[in-house]
Design a protein around this motif. Structure first.
Motif, PDB file in Angstrom:
ATOM      1  N   GLU A 185     -10.519  -6.918  -9.105  1.00 42.77           N
ATOM      2  CA  GLU A 185     -10.752  -6.431  -7.753  1.00 42.77           C
ATOM      3  C   GLU A 185     -11.874  -5.392  -7.746  1.00 42.77           C
ATOM      4  O   GLU A 185     -12.710  -5.374  -6.844  1.00 42.77           O
ATOM      5  CB  GLU A 185      -9.469  -5.830  -7.171  1.00 42.77           C
ATOM      6  CG  GLU A 185      -9.624  -5.390  -5.740  1.00 42.77           C
ATOM      7  CD  GLU A 185      -8.321  -4.888  -5.133  1.00 42.77           C
ATOM      8  OE1 GLU A 185      -8.294  -4.768  -3.897  1.00 42.77           O
ATOM      9  OE2 GLU A 185      -7.358  -4.604  -5.875  1.00 42.77           O
ATOM     10  N   TYR A 203      -7.499 -11.725  -3.478  1.00 41.75           N
ATOM     11  CA  TYR A 203      -7.567 -10.309  -3.154  1.00 41.75           C
ATOM     12  C   TYR A 203      -7.679 -10.056  -1.645  1.00 41.75           C
ATOM     13  O   TYR A 203      -7.036  -9.157  -1.118  1.00 41.75           O
ATOM     14  CB  TYR A 203      -8.769  -9.652  -3.851  1.00 41.75           C
ATOM     15  CG  TYR A 203      -8.701  -9.694  -5.354  1.00 41.75           C
ATOM     16  CD1 TYR A 203      -7.819  -8.865  -6.042  1.00 41.75           C
ATOM     17  CD2 TYR A 203      -9.514 -10.552  -6.096  1.00 41.75           C
ATOM     18  CE1 TYR A 203      -7.756  -8.880  -7.434  1.00 41.75           C
ATOM     19  CE2 TYR A 203      -9.458 -10.566  -7.481  1.00 41.75           C
ATOM     20  CZ  TYR A 203      -8.574  -9.741  -8.139  1.00 41.75           C
ATOM     21  OH  TYR A 203      -8.513  -9.762  -9.513  1.00 41.75           O
ATOM     22  N   TYR A 204      -8.518 -10.831  -0.972  1.00 40.52           N
ATOM     23  CA  TYR A 204      -8.806 -10.590   0.448  1.00 40.52           C
ATOM     24  C   TYR A 204      -8.896 -11.913   1.199  1.00 40.52           C
ATOM     25  O   TYR A 204      -9.383 -12.910   0.671  1.00 40.52           O
ATOM     26  CB  TYR A 204     -10.120  -9.813   0.610  1.00 40.52           C
ATOM     27  CG  TYR A 204     -10.069  -8.482  -0.102  1.00 40.52           C
ATOM     28  CD1 TYR A 204      -9.403  -7.405   0.454  1.00 40.52           C
ATOM     29  CD2 TYR A 204     -10.654  -8.313  -1.355  1.00 40.52           C
ATOM     30  CE1 TYR A 204      -9.319  -6.186  -0.210  1.00 40.52           C
ATOM     31  CE2 TYR A 204     -10.582  -7.097  -2.029  1.00 40.52           C
ATOM     32  CZ  TYR A 204      -9.906  -6.039  -1.445  1.00 40.52           C
ATOM     33  OH  TYR A 204      -9.831  -4.851  -2.109  1.00 40.52           O
TER      34      TYR A 204
END
Length: 188
Positions: A9, A47-48
């Motif tokens: 990340e 992550y997103y």
């Protein structure tokens, strides 16, 4: 030796920062990001969920680091504290450029991005209060000229951050040079 199949990340946010600074928010997209990371594009989504979340998280990470450093400054001597703050801001001189695109982030489809932008706004207010307080104290203690309005002193202080380091000296040294120039002016 095989190619790295994924990224952390931190690596994702570091590259996001670089690309947003290089291309602006409008020029940044997930395909561009994936082209600059080793690993599958699908890893980004671990992550997103979208561009808005990634960029907001990147901005939050940068201002949180600045805030953490700024809040550890010993403010007993406002001039020493201002010098330390300038060093922090010079080290992260791209902060304002990066945050300049915060208003472009559409939070309608991302609660996470909305939360990160709220954090950014609160952090910005905290930093502004700290800086304004230090300047006011320094002026009250007559460490700064009384004949120059406080907004002018603050404005010039912030413009120092964007001064190009044409001498390529280490950032902490550069920050000290800028502070001494600000304090002493250019007179002989």
């Amino acid at each position: 030796m095989g190619r790295k199949q994924s990224f952390t990340e931190a690596e994702l946010l570091d590259m996001t920062k670089k690309l947003v600074l290089d291309h602006g928010y409008d020029g940044f997209h997930l395909k561009l990001l994936s082209q600059h990371l080793s690993g599958a594009r699908s890893t980004i989504y671990q992550y997103y969920a979208n561009k808005e979340e990634i960029v907001a998280a990147c901005m939050k990470r940068v201002i949180a680091a600045v805030l953490d450093k700024a809040l550890t400054i010993n403010e007993a001597n406002p001039m020493d504290a201002l010098e330390q703050l300038l060093l922090i801001y010079v080290e992260e001189s791209s902060l304002h450029q990066l945050l300049g695109d915060a208003s472009k982030i559409n939070t309608a489809n991302s609660a996470a991005a909305a939360r990160d932008l709220e954090f950014i706004e609160e952090a910005h207010k905290t930093l502004k209060i700290q800086l304004s307080g230090l300047f006011a104290r320094a002026q009250q203690e007559k460490s700064l000229r009384q004949d120059i309005p406080l907004p002018v002193l603050i404005g010039v202080f912030f413009n120092l951050i964007n001064t190009p380091n044409m001498l390529n000296i280490p950032t902490p040294d550069w920050g000290r040079v800028l502070f001494q120039m600000w304090i002493g002016g250019a007179k002989s």
